[in-house]
Design an enzyme around this catalytic site. Structure first.
Site, PDB file in Angstrom:
ATOM      1  CG  ASP A   1      -1.654  -1.320   1.372  1.00 13.75           C
ATOM      2  OD1 ASP A   1      -2.438  -1.645   0.473  1.00 13.75           O
ATOM      3  OD2 ASP A   1      -1.418  -2.023   2.370  1.00 13.75           O
TER       4      ASP A   1
ATOM      5  CG  HIS B   1      -2.976  -5.202   3.377  1.00  9.15           C
ATOM      6  ND1 HIS B   1      -2.627  -4.321   2.396  1.00  9.15           N
ATOM      7  CD2 HIS B   1      -3.174  -6.393   2.769  1.00  9.15           C
ATOM      8  CE1 HIS B   1      -2.598  -4.956   1.226  1.00  9.15           C
ATOM      9  NE2 HIS B   1      -2.934  -6.223   1.431  1.00  9.15           N
TER      10      HIS B   1
END
Length: 333
Positions: free
Chosen positions: A160, A188
């Site tokens: 990410d 996440h």
């Protein structure tokens, strides 16, 4: 003197991410260009033939740093003596499955692998959990391997982080190396908070460097990073593999070899209550690393909008933890 080989475990090694990750580790992307490695590749019994195929390809590539390959469907054998463990294998959510069903499957998998690591790995093994739900899988692994220091177990939000760097770089029209210090806060998952408030482009604050792009930052940047995995599945018909493998290498390399001065990275680590986030969750924070140890960056100013987004992702993590603990109780009953 040549360095002694480090043993690196990759679970789910015959899968998509494992197939992309194995050659990167063998080529030095994870532990450095002068560090020999021995790969320990673990997968489930139905994937045993494919696992042998991965081994054959690794041998055929003749990687100079690769000094050995162990393939196994037995967690104890695969975990024997490993210095680094990259936990890629997990049970994916399938059509018709509830969250609790997936969580129960993964709790069972990570309980077994945690016991195998605790009993057989190096006493200072560094563990990176990649398989989703990564943060909660990491928490459950720590729960079932109490002798492994909790700071040695992390979850991957580096993918990410890298996605956020790339989005800013593309918008600014600069190489990604010019962008630093974005932050992924929390889980996440689609609740994560990609934060540019403290990042820079070529030394300038991101918001200043992207002047005129305030609408893009407010309305497009965050959901693009949050939903990038889904967008890749829609485009490829398959989940992120190459980028996930590359990010796993980045995570471990910075963790073990250090972050550059003035630069931080995002890591899912056990919360100590920093920035008001609940203790006991595996939460993504900005971290610096030195000599195999990570530290949460302190003292960053958090505005009200950011605080709310950080709270929301923490709430999801707390719900996941309770669900996982409920699965543990049911399994023990």
């Amino acid at each position: 003197m040549p360095a002694s080989a480090k043993r690196v475990l990759i679970t789910g090694a015959a899968g998509q991410i494992g197939y992309a990750l194995c050659p990167m580790v063998a080529a030095g992307r994870m532990l450095g260009p002068d560090q020999p490695v021995i790969l320990h590749l673990l997968d489930i019994a139905p994937a045993a033939a494919a696992l042998e195929g991965v081994k054959m390809e690794l041998l055929d590539a003749a990687f100079p740093l690769l000094q050995g390959i162990v393939t196994s469907t037995d967690p104890a054998e695969a975990c024997s003596g490993v210095d680094v463990a990259v936990m890629v294998g997990g049970f994916p959510r399938k059509a018709g499955m509830e969250r609790k069903d997936v969580m129960g499957k993964n709790v069972s998998i990570y309980a077994a692998q945690a016991r195998a690591l605790e009993a057989n790995a190096s006493k200072d093994v560094k563990v990176l959990v990649v398989a989703n739900p990564a943060n909660t899988n990491a928490l459950m692994l720590a729960e079932h391997a109490p002798s492994i220091p909790p700071e040695n177990i992390t979850a991957m939000t580096r993918l990410d982080h890298n996605r956020a760097l790339a989005q800013v770089a593309e918008r600014a029209g600069v190489p990604v190396t010019k962008v630093k210090n974005v932050i992924i806060w929390g889980n996440h998952s689609s609740t994560q908070y990609p934060d540019v408030s403290h990042g820079t482009v070529d030394g300038k604050p991101i918001r200043e460097a992207l002047k005129g792009s305030e609408g893009w930052l407010a309305e497009e940047f965050v959901p693009t990073v949050q939903q990038r995995g889904a967008a890749i599945i829609k485009a490829r018909g398959l989940s992120s593999a190459m980028s996930a493998a590359s990010s796993a290498c980045d995570h471990v390399r910075n963790w073990l070899l250090g972050t550059a001065p003035g630069t931080w990275v995002s890591m899912g680590v056990l919360s100590d209550g920093s920035y008001g986030q609940p203790k006991g969750l595996v939460y993504s924070f900005p971290c610096t690393c030195k000599a195999g140890e990570w530290s949460i960056v302190q003292g960053l100013e958090i505005d009200a909008v950011s605080a709310e987004k950080m709270r929301a992702t923490a709430e999801e993590l707390a719900e996941e933890r309770e669900l996982a603990l409920e699965c543990i109780k049911e399994a023990a009953a």
